[in-house]
Motif scaffolding. Structure first.
Motif, PDB file in Angstrom:
ATOM      1  N   HIS A   3       0.856  -1.193   0.000  1.00  0.00           N
ATOM      2  CA  HIS A   3       0.000   0.000   0.000  1.00  0.00           C
ATOM      3  C   HIS A   3       0.887   1.237   0.000  1.00  0.00           C
ATOM      4  O   HIS A   3       1.780   1.380   0.821  1.00  0.00           O
ATOM      5  CB  HIS A   3      -0.889  -0.013   1.235  1.00  0.00           C
ATOM      6  N   ALA A   4       0.649   2.118  -0.942  1.00  0.00           N
ATOM      7  CA  ALA A   4       1.494   3.309  -1.069  1.00  0.00           C
ATOM      8  C   ALA A   4       1.138   4.343  -0.013  1.00  0.00           C
ATOM      9  O   ALA A   4      -0.026   4.654   0.209  1.00  0.00           O
ATOM     10  CB  ALA A   4       1.318   3.906  -2.459  1.00  0.00           C
ATOM     11  N   HIS A   5       2.149   4.844   0.650  1.00  0.00           N
ATOM     12  CA  HIS A   5       1.979   5.910   1.639  1.00  0.00           C
ATOM     13  C   HIS A   5       2.782   7.127   1.203  1.00  0.00           C
ATOM     14  O   HIS A   5       3.859   6.990   0.635  1.00  0.00           O
ATOM     15  CB  HIS A   5       2.501   5.465   3.020  1.00  0.00           C
ATOM     16  N   PRO A   6       2.280   8.312   1.484  1.00  0.00           N
ATOM     17  CA  PRO A   6       3.115   9.485   1.229  1.00  0.00           C
ATOM     18  C   PRO A   6       4.299   9.490   2.176  1.00  0.00           C
ATOM     19  O   PRO A   6       4.251   8.875   3.235  1.00  0.00           O
ATOM     20  CB  PRO A   6       2.157  10.655   1.532  1.00  0.00           C
ATOM     21  N   ALA A 478     -10.721   0.233   2.216  1.00  0.00           N
ATOM     22  CA  ALA A 478     -11.109   1.495   1.591  1.00  0.00           C
ATOM     23  C   ALA A 478     -10.927   2.664   2.550  1.00  0.00           C
ATOM     24  O   ALA A 478     -10.429   3.733   2.170  1.00  0.00           O
ATOM     25  CB  ALA A 478     -12.558   1.413   1.118  1.00  0.00           C
ATOM     26  N   ALA A 479     -11.326   2.468   3.813  1.00  0.00           N
ATOM     27  CA  ALA A 479     -11.201   3.548   4.795  1.00  0.00           C
ATOM     28  C   ALA A 479      -9.746   3.925   5.012  1.00  0.00           C
ATOM     29  O   ALA A 479      -9.406   5.117   5.109  1.00  0.00           O
ATOM     30  CB  ALA A 479     -11.851   3.133   6.108  1.00  0.00           C
ATOM     31  N   LEU A 480      -8.860   2.937   5.083  1.00  0.00           N
ATOM     32  CA  LEU A 480      -7.446   3.233   5.309  1.00  0.00           C
ATOM     33  C   LEU A 480      -6.839   3.936   4.098  1.00  0.00           C
ATOM     34  O   LEU A 480      -6.005   4.839   4.248  1.00  0.00           O
ATOM     35  CB  LEU A 480      -6.690   1.950   5.627  1.00  0.00           C
ATOM     36  N   ALA A 481      -7.234   3.538   2.897  1.00  0.00           N
ATOM     37  CA  ALA A 481      -6.726   4.211   1.698  1.00  0.00           C
ATOM     38  C   ALA A 481      -7.196   5.665   1.656  1.00  0.00           C
ATOM     39  O   ALA A 481      -6.418   6.579   1.333  1.00  0.00           O
ATOM     40  CB  ALA A 481      -7.180   3.465   0.442  1.00  0.00           C
ATOM     41  N   LEU A 482      -8.451   5.895   1.998  1.00  0.00           N
ATOM     42  CA  LEU A 482      -8.978   7.267   2.007  1.00  0.00           C
ATOM     43  C   LEU A 482      -8.366   8.090   3.137  1.00  0.00           C
ATOM     44  O   LEU A 482      -8.098   9.287   2.969  1.00  0.00           O
ATOM     45  CB  LEU A 482     -10.499   7.235   2.149  1.00  0.00           C
ATOM     46  N   ARG A 483      -8.135   7.462   4.264  1.00  0.00           N
ATOM     47  CA  ARG A 483      -7.481   8.160   5.380  1.00  0.00           C
ATOM     48  C   ARG A 483      -6.114   8.679   4.944  1.00  0.00           C
ATOM     49  O   ARG A 483      -5.729   9.808   5.259  1.00  0.00           O
ATOM     50  CB  ARG A 483      -7.355   7.207   6.562  1.00  0.00           C
ATOM     51  N   THR A 484      -5.384   7.831   4.206  1.00  0.00           N
ATOM     52  CA  THR A 484      -4.077   8.253   3.702  1.00  0.00           C
ATOM     53  C   THR A 484      -4.216   9.330   2.630  1.00  0.00           C
ATOM     54  O   THR A 484      -3.532  10.356   2.672  1.00  0.00           O
ATOM     55  CB  THR A 484      -3.328   7.025   3.138  1.00  0.00           C
ATOM     56  N   LYS A 485      -5.104   9.098   1.685  1.00  0.00           N
ATOM     57  CA  LYS A 485      -5.280  10.040   0.575  1.00  0.00           C
ATOM     58  C   LYS A 485      -5.632  11.437   1.064  1.00  0.00           C
ATOM     59  O   LYS A 485      -5.107  12.443   0.549  1.00  0.00           O
ATOM     60  CB  LYS A 485      -6.370   9.520  -0.375  1.00  0.00           C
TER      61      LYS A 485
END
Length: 553
Positions: A3-6, A478-485
């Motif tokens: 999973h890509a993180h900034p 989905a929630a974790l991806a949106l939290r990061t985004k």
């Protein structure tokens, strides 16, 4: 896939991380003995990278007689053969770091195992010896010292004191144990104890760990003179009736210890963290542990224990943000761990039902459909809040508590010490289901499990949910991806008043996301905005009960 993180500065990743707790016994078993192990964890780390978490926290894997599932440590610098070897640990850390996951490990400083070399030396050396001074040995009260030194009670039921037989065979001193009698408490007034733990921290930091979760962080220092409780409690962990400190817990001297530990971590460079496990109320009291020169985070048990009511939720969120913000620390949010009934089952009971003793087959059973709906709604709130969030293994699968474990299969010492009155914590510690239709649902290649799994867990298995729209796993992902985004962990927070909304509705904005949750039976008209996440189906412009939605505004 990873999973890509900034990019996150090494010094402050913990301020808005999502950290996933692994209970090693129950995550994945690589060798078929029915006990999860380090190699099993390493083989499954891709699951966590795909899920989108930032770090893992490992419950104890140290050498231990396993009287309390590893929280009774006999060697703090080695891996118990149940779980593997130090080489297996090093491989786990290397793999985690390769996937961009940081690694936090448990440290258990309040007590050791009674099989720790130090305690064996203390028993052999006798009263007044330097060996006994490492632990809390005291003379008894009454004729012949036949009564315990005070009225303290164990968190695991029964007295907090056990009398020893001296080397000459006579009844002798008593030793303190806030938990099981096989877990004697250290005396943290002893410099030898303090220096030993400095060295233990350095040992694991040198092996690459990114931090420590500190077990019983509030309990290391006891009140001078060990006075009686003002009231004799069933559990030592209960606060005094007026909320004041008890003689056992939250003594001011603990803060000196953690300032010393902070210096040890800082010497290894930025980015290493200390996390306090400390049940304290109100949040302002817990915030003392996360002042700038002490720990980095503290578990927010006020949030975990919050009843499923909108007013209670609003209050604990605001008090938490205020208290932690006042000392420059991030709030943390948690709904599950290895000591508490899983939130799917808690929320399926009437609101306010106590579950401290677990849920067994003879207790009232939760409504799992209601509990699952409410648990998803609560998760939708938690993962949008600024700060750090903790997930407990299997939470992402929507696992309920296993309430049907038979008495003869229970392992938790709470069950035995309570005479079977308390079901204990086994129900949230059951081995995970990975694949339906395989032995032990893919947890173990042989089908062996140290605790029995329910017969109906196939639909909860990871592979049963992966790619399935609306599944619990895909909701968390989905929630974790949106939290990061949307960088929700680091954004500013403010409450929003929705026109015409009932008291059971809460709404707040974090960055460019508006969160609306119906915590109860009332619905609410959806505000304008793009729905980017919903914890349940939306069939109209009204948000139904027990549902949370994220709107991009």
């Amino acid at each position: 896939m990873n999973h890509a993180h900034p990019p996150v500065p090494a010094t402050d990743w913990w301020r808005h991380a999502v950290i996933y707790q692994i209970y090693p016994r129950s995550f994945a078993d690589s060798d078929g003995d029915g006990m999860g192990d380090l190699r099993g964890i390493t083989a499954r780390l891709d699951h966590l990278a795909d899920l989108g978490v930032d770090a893992v926290w490992l419950s104890p894997f140290y050498r231990s007689p396993q009287a309390d599932a590893g929280y009774d440590v006999s060697d703090y610098r080695d891996v118990d053969p149940l779980f593997g070897t130090l080489a297996d640990f090093d491989a786990l850390v290397a793999r985690a770091h390769g996937l961009g996951l940081r690694v936090i490990v448990d440290i258990v400083p309040n007590h050791s195992s009674d099989e720790h070399p130090w305690f064996r030396e203390a028993l052999a050396a006798g009263p007044g010896s330097p060996e006994r001074a490492r632990y809390m040995f005291r003379e008894g009260r009454g004729p012949g010292g036949d009564l315990p030194p005070n009225n303290w009670r164990s968190t695991f039921y029964g007295p907090a004191w056990t009398r020893v037989t001296e080397p000459d065979g006579t009844p002798g001193q008593w030793y303190l144990h806030l938990f099981d009698s096989k877990q004697p408490d250290f005396d943290w007034g002893n410099e030898e104890v303090r220096a030993e733990f400095d060295d233990i921290l350095r040992f694991w930091l040198a092996r690459g760990v990114d931090g420590f979760r500190v077990d019983v962080a509030r309990g290391l220092v006891k009140a001078e003179g060990l006075p009686d409780h003002p009231v004799e409690y069933q559990h030592s962990g209960h606060p005094a009736p007026d909320g004041s400190r008890t003689p056992l817990l939250d003594q001011p001297g603990v803060h000196e210890i953690y300032r010393r530990w902070r210096a040890v971590l800082d010497a290894f460079g930025p980015g290493r963290v200390l996390v306090a496990e400390a049940h304290l109320r109100p949040p302002s009291r817990l915030a003392a542990y996360v002042r700038p020169d002490e720990m980095h985070q503290a578990f927010n048990f006020e949030y975990l224990d919050c009843p499923y009511r909108a007013a209670d939720l609003r209050l604990v969120i605001q008090e938490s943000l205020d208290a932690y913000g006042a000392v420059g620390a991030p709030a943390t949010w948690v709904l599950n761990n290895h000591d508490d009934v899983r939130h799917v089952s808690r929320f399926g009971l009437p609101t306010g039902t106590p579950t401290d003793d677990g849920i067994g087959p003879r207790d009232p059973q939760p409504d799992l459909a209601l509990g699952a709906r409410r648990a998803r709604a609560a998760t939708g709130v938690m993962l949008a809040l600024p700060g750090a969030a903790y997930l407990y293994q299997g939470e992402e699968l929507g696992l309920p508590e296993h309430t049907g474990i038979p008495d003869e299969a229970r392992q938790d010492p709470i069950f035995a010490r309570s005479g079977g009155r308390a079901a204990g914590r086994d129900g949230c510690r059951v081995p995970l289901p990975w694949r339906n239709g395989e032995p032990a649902y893919g947890f173990s290649p042989t089908g062996r499990t140290w605790l029995p799994q329910p017969a109906d867990w196939g639909p909860y298995a990871v592979e049963s949910q992966r790619g399935v729209e609306g599944s619990s796993y895909e909701l968390y992902r989905a929630a974790l991806a949106l939290r990061t985004k949307h960088n929700l962990g680091a954004e500013t927070f403010h409450w929003v008043e929705l026109p015409g909304a009932a008291d059971e509705v809460i709404a707040f904005r974090v960055g460019d996301i508006l969160v609306v949750a119906t915590v109860g039976d009332a619905g609410v008209r959806l505000p304008a905005g793009e729905v980017v996440l919903a914890t349940g189906p939306l069939t109209s412009d009204t948000l139904p009960p027990d549902t949370t939605v994220w709107l991009k505004v």
